[in-house]
Write a protein that holds these residues in place. Structure first.
Motif, PDB file in Angstrom:
ATOM      1  N   UNK A   1     -16.653  37.270 -58.013  1.00  0.00           N
ATOM      2  CA  UNK A   1     -15.730  37.986 -57.146  1.00  0.00           C
ATOM      3  C   UNK A   1     -16.054  37.698 -55.678  1.00  0.00           C
ATOM      4  N   UNK A   2     -15.194  38.207 -54.803  1.00  0.00           N
ATOM      5  CA  UNK A   2     -15.434  38.178 -53.361  1.00  0.00           C
ATOM      6  C   UNK A   2     -15.372  39.605 -52.842  1.00  0.00           C
ATOM      7  N   UNK A   3     -16.294  39.959 -51.992  1.00  0.00           N
ATOM      8  CA  UNK A   3     -16.225  41.292 -51.400  1.00  0.00           C
ATOM      9  C   UNK A   3     -15.587  41.206 -50.021  1.00  0.00           C
ATOM     10  N   UNK A   4     -14.891  42.242 -49.647  1.00  0.00           N
ATOM     11  CA  UNK A   4     -14.249  42.263 -48.332  1.00  0.00           C
ATOM     12  C   UNK A   4     -14.251  43.674 -47.756  1.00  0.00           C
ATOM     13  N   UNK A   5     -14.360  43.736 -46.447  1.00  0.00           N
ATOM     14  CA  UNK A   5     -14.167  44.998 -45.734  1.00  0.00           C
ATOM     15  C   UNK A   5     -12.781  44.977 -45.096  1.00  0.00           C
ATOM     16  N   UNK A   6     -12.632  45.326 -43.849  1.00  0.00           N
ATOM     17  CA  UNK A   6     -11.315  45.344 -43.232  1.00  0.00           C
ATOM     18  C   UNK A   6     -11.446  45.193 -41.720  1.00  0.00           C
ATOM     19  N   UNK A   7     -10.320  44.916 -41.071  1.00  0.00           N
ATOM     20  CA  UNK A   7     -10.293  44.781 -39.614  1.00  0.00           C
ATOM     21  C   UNK A   7     -10.049  46.134 -38.962  1.00  0.00           C
ATOM     22  N   UNK A   8      -9.013  46.827 -39.434  1.00  0.00           N
ATOM     23  CA  UNK A   8      -8.778  48.189 -38.941  1.00  0.00           C
ATOM     24  C   UNK A   8      -7.886  48.953 -39.903  1.00  0.00           C
ATOM     25  N   UNK A   9      -7.948  50.266 -39.787  1.00  0.00           N
ATOM     26  CA  UNK A   9      -7.136  51.179 -40.579  1.00  0.00           C
ATOM     27  C   UNK A   9      -7.311  52.571 -40.007  1.00  0.00           C
ATOM     28  N   UNK A  10      -6.259  53.385 -40.041  1.00  0.00           N
ATOM     29  CA  UNK A  10      -6.322  54.673 -39.349  1.00  0.00           C
ATOM     30  C   UNK A  10      -5.850  55.870 -40.175  1.00  0.00           C
ATOM     31  N   UNK A  11      -5.317  55.631 -41.354  1.00  0.00           N
ATOM     32  CA  UNK A  11      -4.673  56.744 -42.058  1.00  0.00           C
ATOM     33  C   UNK A  11      -5.635  57.775 -42.625  1.00  0.00           C
ATOM     34  N   UNK A  12      -6.935  57.543 -42.528  1.00  0.00           N
ATOM     35  CA  UNK A  12      -7.918  58.515 -43.011  1.00  0.00           C
ATOM     36  C   UNK A  12      -8.524  59.331 -41.872  1.00  0.00           C
ATOM     37  N   UNK A  13      -8.015  59.131 -40.661  1.00  0.00           N
ATOM     38  CA  UNK A  13      -8.416  59.941 -39.518  1.00  0.00           C
ATOM     39  C   UNK A  13      -7.357  61.015 -39.264  1.00  0.00           C
ATOM     40  N   UNK A  14      -7.793  62.211 -38.979  1.00  0.00           N
ATOM     41  CA  UNK A  14      -6.892  63.341 -38.806  1.00  0.00           C
ATOM     42  C   UNK A  14      -5.746  63.089 -37.820  1.00  0.00           C
ATOM     43  N   UNK A  15      -5.997  62.494 -36.644  1.00  0.00           N
ATOM     44  CA  UNK A  15      -4.891  62.300 -35.690  1.00  0.00           C
ATOM     45  C   UNK A  15      -3.769  61.409 -36.208  1.00  0.00           C
ATOM     46  N   UNK A  16      -4.039  60.649 -37.294  1.00  0.00           N
ATOM     47  CA  UNK A  16      -3.042  59.696 -37.786  1.00  0.00           C
ATOM     48  C   UNK A  16      -2.514  60.061 -39.168  1.00  0.00           C
ATOM     49  N   UNK A  17      -2.659  61.323 -39.502  1.00  0.00           N
ATOM     50  CA  UNK A  17      -2.159  61.760 -40.805  1.00  0.00           C
ATOM     51  C   UNK A  17      -0.711  62.220 -40.725  1.00  0.00           C
ATOM     52  N   UNK A  18       0.091  61.453 -39.984  1.00  0.00           N
ATOM     53  CA  UNK A  18       1.543  61.638 -39.970  1.00  0.00           C
ATOM     54  C   UNK A  18       2.163  60.268 -39.748  1.00  0.00           C
ATOM     55  N   UNK A  19       3.358  60.094 -40.236  1.00  0.00           N
ATOM     56  CA  UNK A  19       3.967  58.761 -40.278  1.00  0.00           C
ATOM     57  C   UNK A  19       4.166  58.148 -38.900  1.00  0.00           C
ATOM     58  N   UNK A  20       4.596  58.937 -37.929  1.00  0.00           N
ATOM     59  CA  UNK A  20       4.895  58.388 -36.604  1.00  0.00           C
ATOM     60  C   UNK A  20       3.644  57.864 -35.911  1.00  0.00           C
ATOM     61  N   UNK A  21       2.594  58.674 -35.888  1.00  0.00           N
ATOM     62  CA  UNK A  21       1.352  58.270 -35.226  1.00  0.00           C
ATOM     63  C   UNK A  21       0.719  57.081 -35.961  1.00  0.00           C
ATOM     64  N   UNK A  22       0.770  57.098 -37.275  1.00  0.00           N
ATOM     65  CA  UNK A  22       0.170  56.021 -38.051  1.00  0.00           C
ATOM     66  C   UNK A  22       0.921  54.704 -37.826  1.00  0.00           C
ATOM     67  N   UNK A  23       2.240  54.778 -37.757  1.00  0.00           N
ATOM     68  CA  UNK A  23       3.025  53.568 -37.502  1.00  0.00           C
ATOM     69  C   UNK A  23       2.627  52.940 -36.181  1.00  0.00           C
ATOM     70  N   UNK A  24       2.529  53.753 -35.144  1.00  0.00           N
ATOM     71  CA  UNK A  24       2.144  53.256 -33.824  1.00  0.00           C
ATOM     72  C   UNK A  24       0.775  52.595 -33.851  1.00  0.00           C
TER      73      UNK A  24
END
Length: 300
Positions: free
Chosen positions: A221-244
């Motif tokens: 297999x290959x392991x991978x992390x990520x570059x960025x993601x925000x949906x698990x942070x409280x300020x981005x737990x809504x569609x509009x903020x997360x989209x931005x």
């Protein structure tokens, strides 16, 4: 006198015999049992029809067998088609084209914690939008029949299935044996359901260890992390903020005021309601910026 009577009786007998023979002859000509040459013609026609019908059935059967063989051969050829990789995983995070002339303006979409609540809806939406992704699976979501069915649906829709451990622990807190079980047992379970072992691994919280790397290597297999993601942070737990945040790559509320969006970026999302709601606008926004979505099957 007696002689005269005898002669008369003799002629009467002859007449009677001749009459009977004529009558029998008439019956042979007009009766039902008489052989008629026309009957032979009818018999030959009926026999010909019977032979033609049998021949037709045999030809149809042969055509069906031939069609079935051709279909099996086509299916076999499709199965044997090997897709040449176009991208390579770089620094266990981003992707880049193998050919220098390949499209660099791409991103890889990944979804963790599948298939808890919204993964199937996400998969259907992505399929509709013609976007590929990796669904990283947790084993505790596929222990029952419902979870297994969800995983099968996602796989049947054409998405890559990744390993995100059985119970989503921090691998650093586990013994070597426990770490190994978290990865290998999930590979076994996924293979039992979809008939294919995962080829990508993502450690919970991005915490990889020497043991997990070794197991991943053993499992091809290959392991991978990520570059960025925000949906698990409280300020981005809504569609509009997360989209931005996902379209710009910026997350100022979590101390990322600069953009992390770049060619080959590995975008992290989760099985969350607000993520599902934001997905259409995220896809549109990234495409408007000139980015395409990498098919994980094209990663070597």
């Amino acid at each position: 006198m007696i002689l005269k009577k005898s002669v008369i009786l003799f002629f009467v007998a002859i007449f009677f015999l001749l009459s009977t023979a004529c009558a029998e002859g008439d019956k042979n000509v007009n009766g039902e049992n008489e052989y008629d040459p026309k009957d032979a013609v009818v018999d030959e026609i009926e026999e010909g029809i019977s032979v033609d019908e049998e021949s037709s059935r045999e030809e149809k059967q042969a055509e069906l067998v031939e069609d079935e063989n051709e279909q099996q051969e086509e299916d076999k050829q499709e199965e044997e088609v090997v897709v040449s990789p176009s991208y390579a995983l770089q620094t266990n995070e981003t992707v880049k084209p193998i050919d220098e002339k390949g499209n660099k303006n791409v991103v890889l979409l990944t979804i963790d914690d599948a298939p808890e609540h919204y993964s199937v809806d996400m998969a259907k939406l992505l399929k509709e939008k013609e976007v590929n992704a990796i669904f990283f699976v947790n084993g505790h979501f596929i222990m029952d029949e419902t979870g297994r069915e969800k995983l099968q649906v996602i796989y049947d829709l054409g998405f890559e299935i990744g390993n995100h451990t059985m119970t989503h622990p921090n691998l650093r807190d586990l013994s070597e044996e426990e770490q190994r079980k978290e990865i290998v047992e999930l590979n076994d379970l996924i293979e039992d359901i979809i008939g294919e072992r995962p080829r990508f691994f993502r450690a919970p919280f991005g915490v990889n260890t020497e043991v997990s790397r070794q197991v991943v290597l053993e499992e091809n297999m290959q392991w991978m992390n990520w570059t960025y993601g925000y949906d698990y942070f409280q300020p981005y737990m809504n569609a509009e903020a997360l989209t931005e945040a996902m379209v710009t790559g910026k997350g100022p509320e979590v101390d990322v005021p600069y953009s992390l969006l770049k060619p080959g970026a590995n975008l992290l999302m989760h099985d969350r309601k607000w993520t599902l709601e934001a997905m259409p606008d995220i896809i549109t926004g990234l495409r408007e910026k000139g980015y395409e979505f990498v098919d994980p099957k094209l990663i070597e």
